[in-house]
Write an enzyme that holds these catalytic residues in place. Structure first.
Site, PDB file in Angstrom:
ATOM      1  N   HIS A 121      49.743  47.256  26.867  1.00  0.00           N
ATOM      2  CA  HIS A 121      50.515  47.476  28.401  1.00  0.00           C
ATOM      3  C   HIS A 121      49.889  46.594  29.098  1.00  0.00           C
ATOM      4  CE1 HIS A 121      53.123  49.383  31.354  1.00  0.00           C
ATOM      5  NE2 HIS A 121      51.782  49.189  31.583  1.00  0.00           N
ATOM      6  N   GLU A 122      48.611  47.329  29.003  1.00  0.00           N
ATOM      7  CA  GLU A 122      46.749  46.944  30.321  1.00  0.00           C
ATOM      8  C   GLU A 122      46.764  45.409  30.171  1.00  0.00           C
ATOM      9  OE1 GLU A 122      47.527  48.695  32.508  1.00  0.00           O
ATOM     10  OE2 GLU A 122      48.196  50.749  31.898  1.00  0.00           O
ATOM     11  N   HIS A 178      48.960  43.025  31.985  1.00  0.00           N
ATOM     12  CA  HIS A 178      48.968  43.589  34.077  1.00  0.00           C
ATOM     13  C   HIS A 178      47.920  42.254  33.583  1.00  0.00           C
ATOM     14  CE1 HIS A 178      51.461  46.432  34.809  1.00  0.00           C
ATOM     15  NE2 HIS A 178      50.923  47.305  34.141  1.00  0.00           N
ATOM     16  N   HIS A 209      48.452  38.565  33.803  1.00  0.00           N
ATOM     17  CA  HIS A 209      49.138  38.281  34.396  1.00  0.00           C
ATOM     18  C   HIS A 209      47.698  37.969  36.124  1.00  0.00           C
ATOM     19  CE1 HIS A 209      52.389  40.114  38.206  1.00  0.00           C
ATOM     20  NE2 HIS A 209      52.439  38.913  37.981  1.00  0.00           N
TER      21      HIS A 209
HETATM   22 ZN    ZN Z   1      51.833  48.967  33.800  1.00  0.00          ZN
END
Ligand code: ZN
Length: 685
Positions: A471-472, A475, A478
């Protein structure tokens, strides 16, 4: 003496001078850097030439870079490696920095130029990204009160400063309560039920805290959640659960009840100045969702089926409890324990069987490999580069034609780090750095709070931990893959209910059997994870999703409700929460993800009236991943190309709804999200 923050940063890639920085350097550096930023802003405002995009918006986007890099370093350190001295600086600086931002965003001369450009935006020649930059800057100023009459503007400035001060204290109080608690386990009886991996992590935590001859459960999620899952000692589970859920609620120096009430009052006043009747309305005006009714409709769509699912789950847990001669009433400190039991019996799935295949290093390699196959990037460790703590690993990130950024990976829990997991940046990507359009490379950090194994032993993750890592990292990508001109639109600077799309989407690759076969290898034998175990993980996927969904949605509902209040009196947050959960009908024994007294997303972070965004983005990520499923290949080159072009690299340069449609070919639908949570059948009945 030279202040290393104000001297040129000469480390490779412009990394901060980590080794030379002392807490006392920050106050003078902030004073100097904010003054420089104001000079730059004054100069833009005072220009004799008529406002143009270049002399106003592009110049404003370039201004204040010294301040930004010092601020990024400071707040990354206060999150990841804080100290009493840094905390003191943080308490002093938070309101001053808020005041500085406010002064820039309400600068009358500057706003006049931006407003004039904005009024003529259809008549001037702008490309799509420039138009978006102009609109976003204009909105930043309007939402900071640039249009207010002087008295309102002054009051608004006071409010944002005071909120910044209160939020700083709120976060520090949570950390104080987390650091203060430790459950010391001395005897075999205290350790009953705990698997070897958890015992080892608890011994390591004891060693780090100077507790000789024992094991320690702290309130770090990666210790307390497994403890609640495995300990057969109901009394100790209750003690740990009570400490964990009462953070911020203890009378005395770390009490967050009054702080939260005051923040809420100030937010309401702020919203009213903007002409909204509640803070939720003000916050939602700049989101994809737009309105409270859109948010509530989504939350309610999952609430009822999740309640029915949780009722079935509770009945199964109660049956186990009864069969063991225990009370059939499932208390909040019992749920995870009995759920684990049911998981073991019904799905033949044992955490101790899973963990050996999920060594931290292997999962990091898996995340890097997926990024490489999808986006053509590689991660090269730079052991010569040292960050702020020896546990932090530094990677140069390479694209097709050279470096595209730097990635710092900070994976372990420690008392100086706040709880949770998050991505942040030391520098954002842009091509507007004052050096023509030369690229400014992003410096991105991922923080996790995994319990570190003893020296020499591999850190073994649960499947959920591995999901958090992915998940991290989503990011992180991104930020790293961002490819825009203006920093204002860079990377994760997107609307709040879009920002969890790249992170949650990336989690899907961890569910891919091919990825697991390649990377989830037994840490001792190197054998790939057996097919049968993958099948068990997949079959167990929906198990306990009623419980997990209710905990999340209840927190999101309470967040929305408390920020939708229109009464100006101070609220008793504990009583408000109790009444709201009773109104919603949250079943006994479930609990919530975050209680208001330690809800850092709302009171120490940027998610006020925004905890719903995870579910909002889940609609997008579940629907978005189906594009790969439809293509028949989780690494389909064409889908990946659209994904990077419109989502991972686009930052905020495209309106998010349009960006999603450009990627997917249509708007998102909610069914894949409901199906992934195992809630679709329940909806149909
Ligand atoms: Zn998040």
């Amino acid at each position: 003496m030279i202040n290393p923050l104000l001297a040129p940063w000469t480390a490779p890639f412009g990394l901060p001078p980590f080794a030379d920085v002392r807490p006392e350097h920050f106050v003078p550096a902030f004073a100097e850097a904010t003054a420089r930023h104001l000079d730059e802003v004054d100069a833009i405002a005072a220009a004799a030439d008529a406002p143009t995009f270049a002399n106003t918006i592009a110049a404003l986007d370039r201004a204040g870079r010294d301040l930004e890099r010092i601020r990024a370093l400071f707040f990354n350190l206060t999150s990841s490696e804080t100290s009493p001295a840094l905390q003191e600086v943080q308490r002093a600086m938070a309101p001053q920095l808020a005041a500085h931002d406010n002064r820039v965003h309400t600068h009358a001369g500057l706003f006049a130029r931006i407003d004039a450009l904005h009024a003529r935006r259809d008549a001037i020649d702008l490309d799509g990204e420039q138009r978006r930059a102009l609109e976003r800057f204009h909105l930043d100023f309007v939402r900071a009160g640039a249009r207010f009459a002087p008295t309102a503007r002054e009051r608004h400035a006071e409010i944002v400063q005071r909120i910044a001060e209160l939020m700083t204290r709120f976060g520090q109080n949570v950390l104080a309560d987390e650091s203060a608690f430790q459950l010391v386990l001395r005897s075999e009886a205290d350790l009953a039920g705990l698997p070897e991996s958890l015992r080892a992590a608890a011994r390591q935590a004891a060693a780090e805290r100077g507790v000789a001859d024992g094991a320690v459960i702290t309130l770090s999620r990666s210790l307390v959640v497994p403890f609640l899952t495995f300990s057969t000692r109901r009394d100790l589970r209750e003690a740990a659960w009570r400490a964990w859920t009462s953070r911020g609620e203890h009378a005395g120096a770390s009490d967050n009840r009054q702080l939260a009430a005051e923040i809420l009052q100030l937010r309401l006043e702020q919203a009213r100045l903007h002409g909204h009747s509640s803070y939720a309305d003000f916050a939602l005006a700049d989101t994809m969702a737009q309105t409270r009714s859109a948010v509530t409709a989504l939350l309610e769509r999952v609430w009822q089926p999740a309640r029915e699912r949780a009722e079935d789950e509770r009945a199964a847990l109660a049956a186990v409890a009864l069969s063991r001669g225990q009370s059939a009433t499932i208390e909040p400190w019992d749920w995870r324990f009995y759920a684990e039991h049911v998981r073991r019996v019904r799905f033949d799935l044992d955490d101790a069987e899973v963990r050996p295949y999920f060594a931290l290093d292997a999962m990091v390699a898996a995340a890097f490999d997926c990024a490489g196959r999808l986006f053509g990037v590689s991660f090269v460790e730079r052991r010569d580069l040292v960050a702020y703590h020896p546990d932090v690993r530094v990677y140069e990130v390479r694209g097709a034609s050279g470096p595209i950024g730097v990635f710092l990976h900070d994976n372990f829990a420690r008392p100086s780090k706040r709880s949770g997991a998050w991505m942040s940046e030391y520098r954002s990507q842009s091509r507007n750095g004052g050096d023509g359009d030369a690229p400014v490379l992003p410096i991105v950090v991922n923080n996790n709070n995994f319990a570190k194994a003893a020296p020499g032993a591999p850190t073994l993750l649960s499947f959920d931990d591995a999901r958090t890592l992915f998940h991290e990292f989503g990011h992180g990508l991104h930020g790293l893959l961002s490819n825009v001109r203006y920093e204002r639109l860079s990377g994760t600077s997107v609307l709040r209910d879009f920002v969890e799309l790249p992170s949650q989407l990336f989690e899907h690759w961890l569910d891919e059997p091919a990825v697991l076969k390649r990377h989830a290898r037994h840490h001792r034998t190197g054998e790939p994870i057996p097919d049968a175990l993958i099948a068990k993980l997949q079959r167990a996927r929906h198990f306990n999703q009623g419980y997990e969904t209710l905990r999340y949605v209840a927190s999101a509902m309470v967040d929305m409700a408390v920020h939708a209040r229109t009464a100006a009196d101070p609220v008793d947050v504990v009583e408000f929460e109790r009444a709201e959960l009773a109104r919603l009908g949250l079943p006994h024994g479930v609990g919530v993800n975050h209680r208001l007294v330690h809800f850092q997303h709302l009171f120490a972070g940027g998610y006020a009236a925004g905890y719903y965004v995870y579910l909002w983005a889940e609609v997008l990520d579940a629907d978005g991943y189906e594009a790969f499923v439809e293509a028949g290949d989780p690494f389909d080159a064409q889908v990946a190309q659209r994904l990077v072009r419109f989502i991972y690299s686009a930052g905020n340069s495209i309106e998010p709804g349009a960006a999603y449609r450009a990627f997917r070919g249509r708007a998102a639908v909610a069914e894949p999200m409901l199906r992934n949570r195992g809630l679709l059948e329940a909806v149909a009945t």
